[in-house]
Scaffold this motif. Structure first.
Motif, PDB file in Angstrom:
ATOM      1  N   TYR A 197     142.708  80.095 -14.677  1.00 15.08           N
ATOM      2  CA  TYR A 197     143.787  79.924 -13.695  1.00 15.08           C
ATOM      3  C   TYR A 197     143.727  78.539 -13.064  1.00 15.08           C
ATOM      4  CZ  TYR A 197     143.867  84.970 -14.264  1.00 15.08           C
ATOM      5  OH  TYR A 197     143.904  86.230 -14.805  1.00 15.08           O
ATOM      6  N   SER A 198     142.529  78.021 -12.887  1.00 16.83           N
ATOM      7  CA  SER A 198     142.393  76.653 -12.375  1.00 16.83           C
ATOM      8  C   SER A 198     142.997  75.653 -13.351  1.00 16.83           C
ATOM      9  CB  SER A 198     140.916  76.325 -12.134  1.00 16.83           C
ATOM     10  OG  SER A 198     140.364  77.158 -11.137  1.00 16.83           O
ATOM     11  N   SER A 199     142.830  75.913 -14.644  1.00 15.67           N
ATOM     12  CA  SER A 199     143.441  75.043 -15.658  1.00 15.67           C
ATOM     13  C   SER A 199     144.960  75.101 -15.583  1.00 15.67           C
ATOM     14  CB  SER A 199     142.967  75.461 -17.050  1.00 15.67           C
ATOM     15  OG  SER A 199     141.559  75.377 -17.153  1.00 15.67           O
ATOM     16  N   ALA A 200     145.492  76.315 -15.383  1.00 14.73           N
ATOM     17  CA  ALA A 200     146.948  76.456 -15.255  1.00 14.73           C
ATOM     18  C   ALA A 200     147.456  75.759 -13.990  1.00 14.73           C
ATOM     19  CB  ALA A 200     147.323  77.937 -15.228  1.00 14.73           C
ATOM     20  N   PRO A 229     154.811  81.263  -9.221  1.00 12.53           N
ATOM     21  CA  PRO A 229     155.721  81.266 -10.380  1.00 12.53           C
ATOM     22  C   PRO A 229     155.240  80.380 -11.523  1.00 12.53           C
ATOM     23  CG  PRO A 229     156.967  81.067  -8.342  1.00 12.53           C
ATOM     24  CD  PRO A 229     155.525  80.898  -7.986  1.00 12.53           C
ATOM     25  N   SER A 230     154.563  79.277 -11.200  1.00 11.98           N
ATOM     26  CA  SER A 230     154.115  78.355 -12.247  1.00 11.98           C
ATOM     27  C   SER A 230     152.988  78.938 -13.090  1.00 11.98           C
ATOM     28  CB  SER A 230     153.655  77.025 -11.620  1.00 11.98           C
ATOM     29  OG  SER A 230     154.719  76.387 -10.951  1.00 11.98           O
ATOM     30  N   ILE A 231     152.104  79.718 -12.469  1.00 10.39           N
ATOM     31  CA  ILE A 231     150.975  80.282 -13.232  1.00 10.39           C
ATOM     32  C   ILE A 231     151.255  81.706 -13.702  1.00 10.39           C
ATOM     33  CG2 ILE A 231     149.332  78.865 -11.956  1.00 10.39           C
ATOM     34  CD1 ILE A 231     148.475  81.395 -10.451  1.00 10.39           C
ATOM     35  N   MET A 232     152.451  82.227 -13.412  1.00  6.94           N
ATOM     36  CA  MET A 232     152.759  83.610 -13.781  1.00  6.94           C
ATOM     37  C   MET A 232     152.675  83.867 -15.287  1.00  6.94           C
ATOM     38  SD  MET A 232     153.100  86.435 -12.409  1.00  6.94           S
ATOM     39  CE  MET A 232     153.255  85.822 -10.733  1.00  6.94           C
ATOM     40  N   PRO A 233     153.114  82.933 -16.158  1.00  8.75           N
ATOM     41  CA  PRO A 233     152.938  83.175 -17.604  1.00  8.75           C
ATOM     42  C   PRO A 233     151.469  83.366 -17.985  1.00  8.75           C
ATOM     43  CG  PRO A 233     154.512  81.400 -17.255  1.00  8.75           C
ATOM     44  CD  PRO A 233     153.914  81.711 -15.925  1.00  8.75           C
ATOM     45  N   THR A 234     150.581  82.563 -17.410  1.00  6.39           N
ATOM     46  CA  THR A 234     149.151  82.706 -17.678  1.00  6.39           C
ATOM     47  C   THR A 234     148.639  84.043 -17.158  1.00  6.39           C
ATOM     48  OG1 THR A 234     148.860  80.317 -17.513  1.00  6.39           O
ATOM     49  CG2 THR A 234     146.888  81.664 -17.348  1.00  6.39           C
ATOM     50  N   VAL A 235     149.065  84.418 -15.960  1.00  3.98           N
ATOM     51  CA  VAL A 235     148.647  85.696 -15.377  1.00  3.98           C
ATOM     52  C   VAL A 235     149.114  86.858 -16.251  1.00  3.98           C
ATOM     53  CG1 VAL A 235     148.922  87.231 -13.386  1.00  3.98           C
ATOM     54  CG2 VAL A 235     148.597  84.783 -13.033  1.00  3.98           C
ATOM     55  N   ILE A 241     145.905  91.027 -22.058  1.00  2.00           N
ATOM     56  CA  ILE A 241     144.586  91.081 -22.694  1.00  2.00           C
ATOM     57  C   ILE A 241     143.681  92.061 -21.953  1.00  2.00           C
ATOM     58  CG2 ILE A 241     142.522  89.743 -23.235  1.00  2.00           C
ATOM     59  CD1 ILE A 241     144.356  87.302 -23.577  1.00  2.00           C
ATOM     60  N   ARG A 242     143.750  92.031 -20.628  1.00  2.16           N
ATOM     61  CA  ARG A 242     142.911  92.942 -19.825  1.00  2.16           C
ATOM     62  C   ARG A 242     143.317  94.396 -20.040  1.00  2.16           C
ATOM     63  NH1 ARG A 242     139.712  95.560 -18.115  1.00  2.16           N
ATOM     64  NH2 ARG A 242     138.473  95.487 -16.207  1.00  2.16           N
ATOM     65  N   MET A 243     144.594  94.646 -20.231  1.00  6.61           N
ATOM     66  CA  MET A 243     145.063  96.005 -20.469  1.00  6.61           C
ATOM     67  C   MET A 243     144.485  96.565 -21.768  1.00  6.61           C
ATOM     68  SD  MET A 243     146.978  97.283 -18.073  1.00  6.61           S
ATOM     69  CE  MET A 243     147.856  98.575 -18.955  1.00  6.61           C
ATOM     70  N   GLY A 244     144.266  95.682 -22.729  1.00 11.03           N
ATOM     71  CA  GLY A 244     143.699  96.123 -24.000  1.00 11.03           C
ATOM     72  C   GLY A 244     142.297  96.662 -23.860  1.00 11.03           C
ATOM     73  N   VAL A 303     151.726  98.121 -26.107  1.00 13.06           N
ATOM     74  CA  VAL A 303     152.639  98.624 -25.073  1.00 13.06           C
ATOM     75  C   VAL A 303     152.782  97.617 -23.937  1.00 13.06           C
ATOM     76  CG1 VAL A 303     152.951 100.409 -23.317  1.00 13.06           C
ATOM     77  CG2 VAL A 303     152.234 101.054 -25.610  1.00 13.06           C
ATOM     78  N   SER A 304     151.652  97.097 -23.429  1.00  7.72           N
ATOM     79  CA  SER A 304     151.713  96.144 -22.323  1.00  7.72           C
ATOM     80  C   SER A 304     152.397  94.848 -22.730  1.00  7.72           C
ATOM     81  CB  SER A 304     150.298  95.845 -21.811  1.00  7.72           C
ATOM     82  OG  SER A 304     149.478  95.351 -22.857  1.00  7.72           O
ATOM     83  N   ASN A 305     152.214  94.419 -23.989  1.00  7.27           N
ATOM     84  CA  ASN A 305     152.885  93.222 -24.479  1.00  7.27           C
ATOM     85  C   ASN A 305     154.395  93.427 -24.536  1.00  7.27           C
ATOM     86  OD1 ASN A 305     152.515  90.476 -25.945  1.00  7.27           O
ATOM     87  ND2 ASN A 305     153.866  91.636 -27.302  1.00  7.27           N
ATOM     88  N   THR A 306     154.818  94.604 -24.992  1.00 12.88           N
ATOM     89  CA  THR A 306     156.248  94.915 -25.074  1.00 12.88           C
ATOM     90  C   THR A 306     156.881  94.959 -23.691  1.00 12.88           C
ATOM     91  OG1 THR A 306     155.871  96.207 -27.090  1.00 12.88           O
ATOM     92  CG2 THR A 306     157.943  96.569 -25.930  1.00 12.88           C
ATOM     93  N   ILE A 307     156.195  95.615 -22.751  1.00  7.74           N
ATOM     94  CA  ILE A 307     156.713  95.719 -21.381  1.00  7.74           C
ATOM     95  C   ILE A 307     156.806  94.339 -20.739  1.00  7.74           C
ATOM     96  CG2 ILE A 307     156.239  96.602 -19.071  1.00  7.74           C
ATOM     97  CD1 ILE A 307     154.949  99.046 -20.406  1.00  7.74           C
ATOM     98  N   SER A 308     155.748  93.529 -20.896  1.00  5.61           N
ATOM     99  CA  SER A 308     155.746  92.186 -20.315  1.00  5.61           C
ATOM    100  C   SER A 308     156.857  91.321 -20.897  1.00  5.61           C
ATOM    101  CB  SER A 308     154.382  91.528 -20.547  1.00  5.61           C
ATOM    102  OG  SER A 308     154.364  90.217 -20.041  1.00  5.61           O
ATOM    103  N   LYS A 309     157.112  91.459 -22.189  1.00  8.58           N
ATOM    104  CA  LYS A 309     158.150  90.662 -22.843  1.00  8.58           C
ATOM    105  C   LYS A 309     159.537  91.018 -22.325  1.00  8.58           C
ATOM    106  CE  LYS A 309     159.518  89.084 -27.447  1.00  8.58           C
ATOM    107  NZ  LYS A 309     159.260  89.223 -28.912  1.00  8.58           N
ATOM    108  N   LYS A 310     159.757  92.317 -22.060  1.00  4.11           N
ATOM    109  CA  LYS A 310     161.068  92.744 -21.582  1.00  4.11           C
ATOM    110  C   LYS A 310     161.271  92.421 -20.111  1.00  4.11           C
ATOM    111  CE  LYS A 310     161.840  96.481 -24.900  1.00  4.11           C
ATOM    112  NZ  LYS A 310     162.089  97.937 -25.095  1.00  4.11           N
ATOM    113  N   VAL A 311     160.194  92.510 -19.334  1.00  3.45           N
ATOM    114  CA  VAL A 311     160.309  92.314 -17.895  1.00  3.45           C
ATOM    115  C   VAL A 311     160.296  90.839 -17.506  1.00  3.45           C
ATOM    116  CG1 VAL A 311     159.185  92.744 -15.666  1.00  3.45           C
ATOM    117  CG2 VAL A 311     159.343  94.572 -17.364  1.00  3.45           C
ATOM    118  N   SER A 312     159.354  90.070 -18.095  1.00  3.69           N
ATOM    119  CA  SER A 312     159.169  88.687 -17.640  1.00  3.69           C
ATOM    120  C   SER A 312     159.326  87.631 -18.731  1.00  3.69           C
ATOM    121  CB  SER A 312     157.760  88.542 -17.036  1.00  3.69           C
ATOM    122  OG  SER A 312     156.774  88.779 -18.013  1.00  3.69           O
ATOM    123  N   ASP A 313     159.615  88.027 -19.958  1.00  2.16           N
ATOM    124  CA  ASP A 313     159.745  87.095 -21.105  1.00  2.16           C
ATOM    125  C   ASP A 313     158.438  86.391 -21.436  1.00  2.16           C
ATOM    126  OD1 ASP A 313     162.440  87.672 -21.500  1.00  2.16           O
ATOM    127  OD2 ASP A 313     163.073  86.128 -20.081  1.00  2.16           O
TER     128      ASP A 313
END
Length: 317
Positions: A197-200, A229-235, A241-244, A303-313
């Motif tokens: 997150y520091s890198s982001a 908002p700027s680090i949200m893609p990284t989050v 990954i954590r959900m996995g 599942v988490s990847n699909t949900i994230s893609k639909k909700v936040s792109d």
């Protein structure tokens, strides 16, 4: 004219290959440095896939994999009918969920706090101190926890007694185990988790903060409207990954902390696999349970990847 066009087309098609070859030759030393890690990854992560089939066989080490009897889904059925499955899944999910609930946002918040520090020396010192627990052996950390919580000379119980309360045998109380594990692993991993997150945060355009400051925005509004908002893609990616690993709790720390009296809240899938596979030598049954855990982890990622893609792109793919 046609011949010239065909020649040009051929050159365009061959260009990527020649560019790749040129890049490899130019950076051959870097690729050679990368080669040992690729070999290590293949040998220890992909080659062992061959042994997954023992989950469908009655594996006997002295007979070999191919000569062991094929039993199909026998071990999976035995696990699903086991009286322990409910306890194992519940404990694994709750421990992992509480760990994620505590450590995941804590790493993001700590990274933002580090980014807000103005003194570079203090920032470097604070980050270094927060990283150090990650590099301490789990055996040492677990030993410290057991020592601090010891019923006789443990510093926690000494403090409790000074306050006028009775000493608590923390390590023999099932109701305390999850809290102890989450706090221990959180202390060990939160600081190290801030690195990505520091890198982001370092990649955020400084002109955005300057513009916000001109508009009269304070630190909190800058964090809320620019930083997050700027680090949200990284989050989002890290959360996927954590959900996995929501049903994949490491066995090392738990084995060092738990005992039969705390199995009620401490026994998880990985420790169950350890006891059946390495202690009781029931390799096929342990492999079946481990494979089940891996399949569930894969489904959670999908599942988490699909949900994230639909909700936040934002997604892994």
């Amino acid at each position: 004219m046609k011949k010239q066009r065909e020649t040009k087309t051929t050159k365009v098609q061959l260009a990527p290959k020649s560019t790749l070859r040129r890049d490899i030759l130019r950076d051959k030393q870097l690729y050679l440095m990368l080669l040992p890690f690729l070999l290590w990854y293949i040998l220890f992560y992909y080659v062992p896939f061959y042994g997954i089939q023992i989950a469908f066989r009655d594996y006997k080490p002295f007979v070999g994999i191919w000569e062991s009897e094929w039993v199909g889904l026998k071990h999976f059925i035995n696990f699903f009918q086991s009286p322990y499955i409910g306890r194992l899944v519940r404990n694994t999910f709750l421990i992992s969920f509480f760990s994620m609930l505590f450590t995941f946002p804590a790493s993001v918040i700590l990274a933002i706090l580090f980014d807000e520090l103005r003194s570079k020396k203090f920032k470097t010192a604070a980050q270094t101190i927060s990283y150090l627990p990650h590099f301490i052996s789990t055996v040492v950390v677990a030993g410290l926890v057991v020592t601090f919580l010891a019923p006789t000379a443990g510093i926690i119980n000494v403090f409790i007694e000074k306050l006028g309360f009775e000493r608590i045998y923390f390590m023999t109380k099932p109701e305390y185990f999850r809290s102890i594990y989450v706090i221990m692993t959180g202390w060990q991993g939160i600081g190290f988790g801030t690195i990505i997150y520091s890198s982001a945060l370092a990649g955020i355009d400084g002109s955005l903060y300057e513009a916000a400051e001109i508009d009269g925005a304070g630190r909190f509004k800058k964090i809320l409207n620019i930083t997050l908002p700027s680090i949200m893609p990284t989050v989002a990616i890290m959360l996927i990954i954590r959900m996995g690993s929501l049903l994949s709790v490491g066995s090392d720390a738990i084995i060092l902390l738990y005992q039969p009296i705390t199995y009620e809240t401490a026994d998880v899938i990985s420790t169950f696999v350890y006891r059946n596979g390495l202690v009781d030598s029931n390799y096929s049954y342990a492999a079946a349970v481990g494979l089940f855990n891996g399949v569930i982890a894969l489904l959670l990622v999908l599942v988490s990847n699909t949900i994230s893609k639909k909700v936040s792109d934002n997604s892994l793919w």
